[in-house]
Structure formats: C-alpha cells, structure tokens
Design a protein around this motif. Structure first.
Motif, PDB file in Angstrom:
ATOM      1  N   ASP A 169      42.945  31.812  44.523  1.00 40.70           N
ATOM      2  CA  ASP A 169      43.458  33.086  45.024  1.00 40.70           C
ATOM      3  C   ASP A 169      42.460  33.759  45.966  1.00 40.70           C
ATOM      4  O   ASP A 169      41.373  34.180  45.559  1.00 40.70           O
ATOM      5  N   SER A 183      41.450  37.650  45.175  1.00 41.27           N
ATOM      6  CA  SER A 183      40.484  37.880  44.098  1.00 41.27           C
ATOM      7  C   SER A 183      39.091  37.415  44.517  1.00 41.27           C
ATOM      8  O   SER A 183      38.089  38.037  44.151  1.00 41.27           O
ATOM      9  N   SER A 241      37.756  40.012  46.983  1.00 43.06           N
ATOM     10  CA  SER A 241      37.403  41.215  46.229  1.00 43.06           C
ATOM     11  C   SER A 241      36.079  41.032  45.494  1.00 43.06           C
ATOM     12  O   SER A 241      35.224  41.937  45.480  1.00 43.06           O
ATOM     13  N   THR A 254      34.037  43.189  40.561  1.00 42.61           N
ATOM     14  CA  THR A 254      35.437  43.190  40.124  1.00 42.61           C
ATOM     15  C   THR A 254      35.796  41.948  39.319  1.00 42.61           C
ATOM     16  O   THR A 254      36.974  41.726  39.023  1.00 42.61           O
ATOM     17  N   SER A 297      36.654  39.346  36.461  1.00 39.84           N
ATOM     18  CA  SER A 297      37.213  39.437  35.114  1.00 39.84           C
ATOM     19  C   SER A 297      36.127  39.071  34.114  1.00 39.84           C
ATOM     20  O   SER A 297      35.064  38.557  34.477  1.00 39.84           O
ATOM     21  N   ALA A 337      35.172  33.542  40.512  1.00 39.88           N
ATOM     22  CA  ALA A 337      36.542  34.046  40.638  1.00 39.88           C
ATOM     23  C   ALA A 337      37.508  32.928  41.001  1.00 39.88           C
ATOM     24  O   ALA A 337      38.644  32.879  40.507  1.00 39.88           O
ATOM     25  N   SER A 339      40.672  31.541  38.876  1.00 38.25           N
ATOM     26  CA  SER A 339      42.009  31.514  39.492  1.00 38.25           C
ATOM     27  C   SER A 339      42.685  30.167  39.293  1.00 38.25           C
ATOM     28  O   SER A 339      43.871  30.089  38.968  1.00 38.25           O
TER      29      SER A 339
END
Length: 392
Positions: free
Chosen positions: A27, A30, A33, A79, A81, A129, A133
C-alpha cells in the motif's frame, strides 16, 4: 501459505527493499505516510536495467539523528501500526547493537555515522509498513551477496562488507556470499531489515507458486543490473522449517511459586515454550532444570529475564537448530453467544489438531456457571467443523 521471498543476488539496501515491496503491490499511501511521519519525503520512479523494469525509490531528507534514544522517539511518534512499529524498532536495535560492538561503546551511546541520516529511518519505517501491508505468513530469503573491494565511510576506506554489515551477518547467523562485483552491495540498513524480518535463509529457491514479482532498483551503476527481486506467492502447506535456540539453567533454591510466575513472565516476553523439570543436583540437593525454546533474536532478552528472576549467575544457550512445525491458523467459533479462538494445526491438507483457547473457555464457563469441559467440547466440535473435518 502466503510467503514473501527476497532474492538479493545483487545485495540489498533500504531503498532497494522498499522499492521491491512497493513494486509487489504494498500500500503506497501507508508507506508514504510512514516515511513522511519520520520527517522525510519520498520520490518513486520507474527505471530500467537491461530492459528489466523496476521501481527506484529515493528518500528525500537532509536531517539526521545521532542517538538511539532519539531514533526510537522518532519511530514511536510515526504513523506505523503497532505491529509495524515493533518490526521497525527491532531493525533499529539490530543496527544499534552492530554499531555498538564495532565501535566498542555501550548501545545507548552509539553514534550511527553512515546509518544516522533520517533516510535510514525512512527506509526502516517504509519497509515495515510495506511488509505489514503485504501480510505474508512467512518471509524467506536466499543468501545475500555483499559485493567486494572497499567502500568509502566516515572512518575512511574500509573493506566490503562494511564492519557494521558484517557484524549484523555474524550476530544473526545469516549466510552470505562475496561478489559478484567489486562494489558494496549489502548495506547495514539492508542487512538489518533482512535480519529482523526474514524467518529463514535458504540455499536455493523454495517450492513456490509465484503470484507477483517486484523489482527494487539501486542508485549506483555496478556493471550489472542493480536490482533486488522479491516474490510474493503460495508455498504448499507442508511442515515448516524454523530456527530456534534452547536456553537452559539449573537452580536449587527457587520455590515453586517463583517458578510458576517465571514461566508466565517468560511466555509474555516472547518464549516459544518453557519447561521446568525436577532434578537432583550436586551434593544430593533437589533442584530444577529450566529450559526455554526461543527465537535467536530473543535469546539475550529471555536469558536476562531468567537470570534476574532466579538469581542464576549463568545460562547455557545451545546454538540455533532446526525444528519442524505444523502449519497453524486461528479461527473463532461462537459458543453460547461468546466467541472462542480455536487453534487449528495441519500438515498439508490433513488437519491434525483443533484446540480451543483454554483461558477463554474457562472465563466463559465462569460467566455462565457451566463446566469448563462442556465449553471446551463444544468449541472443539465446532472447530473441527470449520477445519473441514467432523468428529467421528
């Protein structure tokens, strides 16, 4: 089983790994970001090497960090997760440990030099990230090529692999090969990302049904296609090879209550299994042998927990060995209006076990005032049904 396979024949850097993962279909939003949240920009373009299309990723940053604490704070404020952040922090710790050993300083006092620019953190955050994803069940890699010759660093001209890279390869028992060109191919950041993420390094490509192939482009001309190839696909559901270590110590002055709480603590800290066996020690004293099965990168942390909790002055860590484990997945079944997780184990197409989560069953039994065995039985029956095999 869904697997991600890295093929670093031409080595790997942080931006090559990020490019390959993006080319696989991770992704982009993400990833961007995550990169921007650590203070960097991201420039992504298509490139071609000998007619092979690839993604070239360039992190835009003119800032740097110098301490491990500062780098941790930057990642924690990103950002990412929780799972991606856990991976990113693990990569950072691997880098810091390597620099610490190479320069002979405490890890918290490490100065990162070549790895200290924010673009390294961007590579770490973006790759974490991206892997989150893609969500593979397992990450594999062939042995990376490190290149050869010498490389220019802040400490002058040094042999390839660079000291920090070699320390990461050594401490994580990663197989590697020299060449095929006289340039640095595997960077410390690339080595740390592989060390923190790859479940197993293979001599040859595994049996895999490839679904997507991605190419990440390097930034230098090296006389051959400077590409990292990554493959996303399905691996047949045979038994899985895994690498673990065994940690062991003998104690003769630890009570049963302490041993019970120790087992709980070790499992919470990441142990795969803990066993305590009664034993007769020297001079006829009764005692216990504590044995822990752990992943390689968790061994030092778990050894420290074991020594602090028992007062043991030393532990034995047996070298990494292979274990064969069944494929497993977790499903949820509904019992009397409550959800119960059920672990389903299989070898290929054969279901070999269905085990409801006992603590959840006990909690439901207490709430409904029914025997635990009834909840376990009902959850097992429904679990077998979901697994595709009915109880006789």
């Amino acid at each position: 089983m869904r697997a991600l396979l890295f093929d670093p024949y031409c080595g790997a850097s942080g931006d090559m790994i990020l490019g390959a993962l993006m080319d696989l279909g991770a992704d982009g939003e993400s990833i961007r970001s995550a990169v921007e949240s650590v203070g960097c920009g991201l420039d992504v373009n298509e490139s071609r090497f000998d007619h092979i299309r690839a993604l070239r990723v360039k992190v835009l940053s003119d800032k740097s960090f110098r301490s491990l604490g500062e780098a941790r704070d930057i990642l924690k404020a990103s950002t990412l997760s929780s799972r991606a952040l856990e991976r990113a922090l693990r990569i950072l710790e691997i880098m810091a440990s390597a620099e610490s050993r190479v320069h002979g300083v405490d890890k918290e006092d490490t100065r990162f030099h070549e790895m200290g620019s924010l673009d390294a953190l961007a590579d770490i955050a973006g790759s974490s990230a991206a892997m989150e994803s893609l969500s593979p069940d397992r990450i594999l890699s062939t042995a990376p090529s490190v290149g050869g010759g010498i490389t220019d660093t802040s400490h002058g001209m040094l042999p390839v692999p660079a000291p920090a890279t070699l320390e990461i390869l050594r401490s994580h028992r990663i197989p590697w090969r020299g060449g095929p060109v006289p340039h640095e191919l595997l960077t410390p950041t690339g080595a740390a990302i592989l060390a923190a993420s790859v479940d197993e390094f293979l001599e040859h490509h595994p049996e895999i049904v490839a679904e997507h192939v991605g190419y990440g482009a390097g930034s230098r001309e090296i006389g051959m296609p400077n590409l990292l190839r990554a493959i996303l696909g399905e691996i047949p559901n045979h038994m899985i090879h895994d690498r673990v270590v065994q940690i062991e110590t003998n104690v003769d002055d630890v009570t049963g209550e302490i041993l019970g709480s120790l087992i709980d603590r070790l499992m919470k800290e990441g142990a795969l299994d803990v066993t305590v066996v009664p034993a007769v020690m020297k001079k006829g004293r009764s005692g216990s042998v504590i044995s822990i099965i752990s992943r390689e990168d968790e061994a030092r942390k778990l050894s420290a927990v074991l020594m602090r909790e028992t007062g043991s002055l030393g532990v034995r860590v047996f070298p990494a060995f292979h274990r064969l484990i069944a494929e497993r997945r977790t499903e949820s079944v509904e019992i009397m209006g409550r959800s119960v997780p059920v672990k389903i184990g299989s070898i290929g197409e054969e279901i070999i076990s269905v085990k409801p989560e006992h603590d959840i069953c006990r909690q439901i039994a207490e709430e409904l005032n029914v025997p635990v065995k009834d909840i376990v039985r009902m959850a097992s029956e429904r679990g077998w049904s979901i697994a595709g095999r009915k109880i006789d």
